[in-house]
Enzyme design. Structure first.
Site, PDB file in Angstrom:
ATOM      1  N   SER A  23     -25.217  25.525  73.279  1.00 37.68           N
ATOM      2  CA  SER A  23     -25.713  25.344  74.653  1.00 37.68           C
ATOM      3  C   SER A  23     -25.370  26.558  75.509  1.00 37.68           C
ATOM      4  CB  SER A  23     -25.121  24.068  75.271  1.00 37.68           C
ATOM      5  OG  SER A  23     -23.718  24.051  75.118  1.00 37.68           O
ATOM      6  N   ASN A 109     -15.342  16.753  76.142  1.00 36.86           N
ATOM      7  CA  ASN A 109     -16.132  15.695  76.775  1.00 36.86           C
ATOM      8  C   ASN A 109     -15.792  15.516  78.253  1.00 36.86           C
ATOM      9  OD1 ASN A 109     -17.083  15.467  74.230  1.00 36.86           O
ATOM     10  ND2 ASN A 109     -16.164  13.467  73.789  1.00 36.86           N
ATOM     11  N   THR A 154     -56.093   8.534 108.958  1.00 34.18           N
ATOM     12  CA  THR A 154     -55.798   7.543 107.903  1.00 34.18           C
ATOM     13  C   THR A 154     -56.990   7.627 106.953  1.00 34.18           C
ATOM     14  OG1 THR A 154     -56.903   5.723 109.052  1.00 34.18           O
ATOM     15  CG2 THR A 154     -54.547   5.970 109.487  1.00 34.18           C
ATOM     16  N   HIS A 155     -56.737   7.491 105.679  1.00 31.96           N
ATOM     17  CA  HIS A 155     -57.803   7.653 104.660  1.00 31.96           C
ATOM     18  C   HIS A 155     -58.477   9.019 104.793  1.00 31.96           C
ATOM     19  CE1 HIS A 155     -57.475   3.235 104.371  1.00 31.96           C
ATOM     20  NE2 HIS A 155     -57.491   3.277 105.687  1.00 31.96           N
ATOM     21  N   SER A 276     -58.141  36.835  95.956  1.00 25.12           N
ATOM     22  CA  SER A 276     -58.834  36.546  94.701  1.00 25.12           C
ATOM     23  C   SER A 276     -59.210  37.862  94.031  1.00 25.12           C
ATOM     24  CB  SER A 276     -60.082  35.718  95.013  1.00 25.12           C
ATOM     25  OG  SER A 276     -61.078  35.953  94.041  1.00 25.12           O
ATOM     26  N   LYS A 282     -61.467  35.919 100.021  1.00 24.56           N
ATOM     27  CA  LYS A 282     -60.517  34.818  99.846  1.00 24.56           C
ATOM     28  C   LYS A 282     -59.123  35.095 100.370  1.00 24.56           C
ATOM     29  CE  LYS A 282     -61.147  31.249  98.041  1.00 24.56           C
ATOM     30  NZ  LYS A 282     -61.317  30.882  96.647  1.00 24.56           N
ATOM     31  N   ASN A 284     -55.793  32.718  99.900  1.00 21.30           N
ATOM     32  CA  ASN A 284     -55.434  31.439  99.280  1.00 21.30           C
ATOM     33  C   ASN A 284     -54.008  30.995  99.592  1.00 21.30           C
ATOM     34  OD1 ASN A 284     -57.961  31.267  98.040  1.00 21.30           O
ATOM     35  ND2 ASN A 284     -57.249  32.418  96.254  1.00 21.30           N
ATOM     36  N   GLU A 289     -49.822  25.478  96.853  1.00 23.18           N
ATOM     37  CA  GLU A 289     -50.339  24.894  95.614  1.00 23.18           C
ATOM     38  C   GLU A 289     -49.271  24.910  94.521  1.00 23.18           C
ATOM     39  OE1 GLU A 289     -54.192  26.646  94.640  1.00 23.18           O
ATOM     40  OE2 GLU A 289     -54.618  26.733  96.772  1.00 23.18           O
ATOM     41  N   TYR A 316     -19.309   9.657  74.746  1.00 22.80           N
ATOM     42  CA  TYR A 316     -20.103  10.882  74.701  1.00 22.80           C
ATOM     43  C   TYR A 316     -20.992  10.927  73.462  1.00 22.80           C
ATOM     44  CZ  TYR A 316     -21.484  15.740  74.399  1.00 22.80           C
ATOM     45  OH  TYR A 316     -22.234  16.881  74.308  1.00 22.80           O
ATOM     46  N   GLN A 321     -25.964  16.837  76.048  1.00 20.74           N
ATOM     47  CA  GLN A 321     -26.085  18.277  76.263  1.00 20.74           C
ATOM     48  C   GLN A 321     -27.448  18.616  76.887  1.00 20.74           C
ATOM     49  OE1 GLN A 321     -24.218  21.149  73.566  1.00 20.74           O
ATOM     50  NE2 GLN A 321     -26.271  21.744  72.948  1.00 20.74           N
ATOM     51  N   LYS A 324     -28.259  19.283  80.959  1.00 23.78           N
ATOM     52  CA  LYS A 324     -28.079  20.505  81.757  1.00 23.78           C
ATOM     53  C   LYS A 324     -29.381  21.188  82.130  1.00 23.78           C
ATOM     54  CE  LYS A 324     -23.873  20.687  79.746  1.00 23.78           C
ATOM     55  NZ  LYS A 324     -24.474  19.607  78.993  1.00 23.78           N
TER      56      LYS A 324
END
Ligand code: ARG
Length: 467
Positions: A23, A109, A154-155, A276, A282, A284, A289, A316, A321, A324
Site C-alpha cells: 500500500s 492494525n 419550480t420544474h 472550443s 464558444k 464553455n 461541468e 482487522y 487497506q 485509503k
C-alpha cells in the site's frame, strides 16, 4: 529482502504478491501521522517504564530525522509493504536495536487505524476552511444583490420572483450544514485507537489515556475489537463530502444553464472559462461541468467503502487497506473542486437586466394577482381560478399581467382597481414576502446575518504539534 514477519515462512514472497500487497504507493501520504503516532507511543512506553529513556531518546531523534528527510525529499518511498513498515525499517537502519523496540505493545492494525483518523481529522479542518470561504463569498454576493430580481423556478418553469441574494443564501445554508455535518463526524470519531494493538490490546501496562490526550483525541476507543476495525468515520466523511459535491454540483448545474444564451443570467470570467477547438464563438463552463461530473467520484468512493465493509468479520481484515484510496480520492476531489469553484464564483458577472427581463415574462406575479383579489375579500380558490383565466387571456393576446388594461381586468372581476399594477410589480412581489426565510431584502438580510454569525463563531480545532 526478508519480510519483517518472515519468521515462520520457508520461502520468499512471490514478486507478484509484493506488488499486489503493497500500500506504500498510496499510504505514503500518511508518513506524518505515522511518525506522530510513533513519537507519542514511544513516550508513553518510556513513561510506563516499558522502554528505557535511552532507547526512547534515540527513537525520538531518529523519527524526527526521518520526518525531516522525507519532507526535504532526501528519502524516497521506494519499497516496503506499507508506510508503517517503511518507517520502522528506516528507523532501525538509522538507530539499530532501539528501532526494533518501538513496536512493543502495538500492531499495524491500531497503527493504521490511528493514522487514518489523524489524517481525516486534519482534512476535515482543511475542508471546513474552504467551506467557510464559500460561505463568505455567498454572503458578499448576497449583500450586493438584495435587489437583483430574478425568477425563482419550480420544474425549471418560471414560478415566483426572488432575488439573486435569496438564491445565494439557499446555497449558503447547504454549505453551513455541510460544515456542521463535518463537525459532527469529527466529534464522533475523536477517540484514539492506539493501544488496541492487533485486536485484543496487550499484556503491557500501557496508558491509553495519555496516548489519546497527547494525540489530541478526547479519549481512547472503548473496545479494542471495534477500535481496530471501525471505519465508520471514513464512511461518514465520504458521505459528508458526497453531499458537499451534490451541493456544488447543483449549483454548477444552475450556472451552466445560466451561462447559456437562453438564460444569459451570468457570465463567467474569461480566466475561468474554456473555448472550443472548432467553434470560435464558444465560451464553455467546463469547471462547472467537471464538478458536476466529479460528484460521481465522491459518491463512488462512499459506495466503495460501504461495500468493502459490509461483509467483514471482526477484527482487522486486509480488505480495509482499500479504504485509503477511496478516502484520499474523495478528499482530493472535494478540495480541488472547492479551490477552483470559489474564485470562479467570485469573479462571475451577474447580468441583472437579463434576470429582470426574465421576470417580466412568464406570469411569475400570477400568485400575487390572486393574493390581490383575496385581500379584496375573495376566497383564495376563487381568486386563483379567475387569475387562471386572466393568464389564459394574456397568453392568447400576448400580454403580460402588467400590460393588461384596467378595463380588461374589470372584465374578469369588478374588484380590480388602479392599485393592482403597483401590487403585481416585481419589486413589490418580492418586498411583500417579508416572512422569515423569504426573498424580501429584510428577510434575506436576516439570513445573511445568521450565516455571518455562524462564520464568526467558527469552531476552530487548534492544530497541535507532537513531540
Ligand atoms: N497496509 C495495511 C492497511 O492499510 C496496514 C495494516 C496491516 N495489518 C496487517 N495485519 N496486515 O490496512
Amino acid at each position: 529482502m526478508a519480510k519483517m514477519w518472515a519468521g515462520r515462512f520457508k520461502k520468499d514472497a512471490n514478486a507478484k504478491l509484493d506488488s499486489f500487497n503493497t500500500s506504500l504507493p498510496f499510504d505514503c501520504r500518511l508518513y506524518k501521522q505515522d511518525i506522530q503516532g510513533s513519537l507519542v507511543h514511544s513516550k508513553m512506553l518510556e513513561k510506563q517504564g516499558i522502554l528505557s529513556k535511552k532507547d526512547v531518546d534515540l527513537i525520538q531523534e531518529g523519527l524526527h530525522s526521518i520526518l525531516d528527510q522525507i519532507e526535504s525529499h532526501e528519502i524516497e518511498f521506494t519499497k516496503a509493504e506499507d508506510i508503517h513498515m517503511f518507517i520502522e525499517e528506516k528507523l532501525t537502519n538509522e538507530i539499530g536495536d532501539a528501532g526494533k523496540r518501538l513496536h512493543t505493545a502495538r500492531s499495524r492494525n491500531d497503527q493504521v487505524a490511528l493514522d487514518i483518523r489523524l489524517y481525516v481529522k486534519e482534512e476535515i479542518i482543511e475542508i471546513q476552511k474552504f467551506l467557510f470561504q464559500i460561505l463568505d463569498s455567498l454572503c458578499v454576493a448576497a449583500k450586493s444583490h438584495l435587489k437583483t430580481y430574478m425568477p425563482g423556478y419550480t420544474h425549471l418553469q418560471r414560478a415566483q420572483p426572488i432575488t439573486f441574494a435569496h438564491w445565494c443564501m439557499a446555497y449558503a445554508n447547504m454549505f453551513k450544514r455541510d460544515i456542521i455535518r463535518l463537525q459532527n463526524t469529527y466529534s464522533l470519531m475523536n477517540e484514539c485507537p492506539l493501544g488496541c494493538a492487533a485486536l485484543a490490546t496487550t499484556t503491557y501496562s500501557i496508558d491509553r489515556e495519555y496516548t489519546a490526550s497527547r494525540l489530541d483525541f478526547l479519549k481512547p476507543t472503548d473496545n479494542s475489537l471495534d477500535g481496530v476495525s471501525d471505519r465508520d468515520y471514513c464512511v461518514e466523511l465520504c458521505s459528508d463530502l458526497s453531499l458537499i459535491m451534490v451541493h456544488l454540483s447543483r449549483m454548477s448545474e444552475e450556472i451552466i444553464q445560466w451561462c447559456s444564451l437562453e438564460f444569459h443570467f451570468v457570465e463567467l470570467d474569461d480566466a475561468f472559462s474554456t473555448g472550443s477547438s472548432i467553434m470560435p464563438q464558444k465560451k464553455n463552463p467546463d469547471i462547472c461541468e467537471l464538478i458536476r461530473g466529479k460528484s460521481g467520484r465522491a459518491i463512488g468512493d462512499l459506495n466503495t467503502l460501504l461495500v468493502m465493509l459490509k461483509g467483514l468479520p471482526l477484527a482487522y481484515n486486509k480488505d480495509m487497506q482499500e479504504d485509503k484510496e477511496a478516502v484520499f480520492d474523495c478528499i482530493d476531489t472535494v478540495k480541488e473542486c472547492l479551490d477552483v469553484f470559489i474564485p470562479m464564483f467570485q469573479t462571475m458577472k451577474i447580468c441583472k437586466d437579463n434576470m429582470m427581463h426574465a421576470c417580466l415574462h412568464g406570469f411569475i406575479n400570477a400568485t400575487d394577482l390572486a393574493d390581490y383579489l383575496t385581500k379584496k375579500g375573495l376566497p383564495f380558490r376563487d381568486a386563483y381560478h379567475i387569475v387562471g383565466q386572466i393568464v389564459g387571456y394574456g397568453i392568447e393576446n400576448k400580454k403580460s399581467l402588467n400590460e393588461l388594461s384596467l378595463k380588461e381586468y374589470k372584465k374578469f372581476h369588478a374588484s380590480f382597481e388602479e392599485d393592482v399594477y403597483q401590487y403585481i410589480d416585481i419589486e413589490t412581489c418580492v418586498n411583500n414576502r417579508k416572512v422569515y426565510g423569504g426573498p424580501s431584502p429584510e428577510s434575506v438580510s436576516i439570513q445573511i446575518q445568521n450565516v455571518e454569525d455562524f462564520i464568526k463563531q467558527e469552531a476552530c480545532y487548534e492544530s497541535v504539534s507532537y513531540t
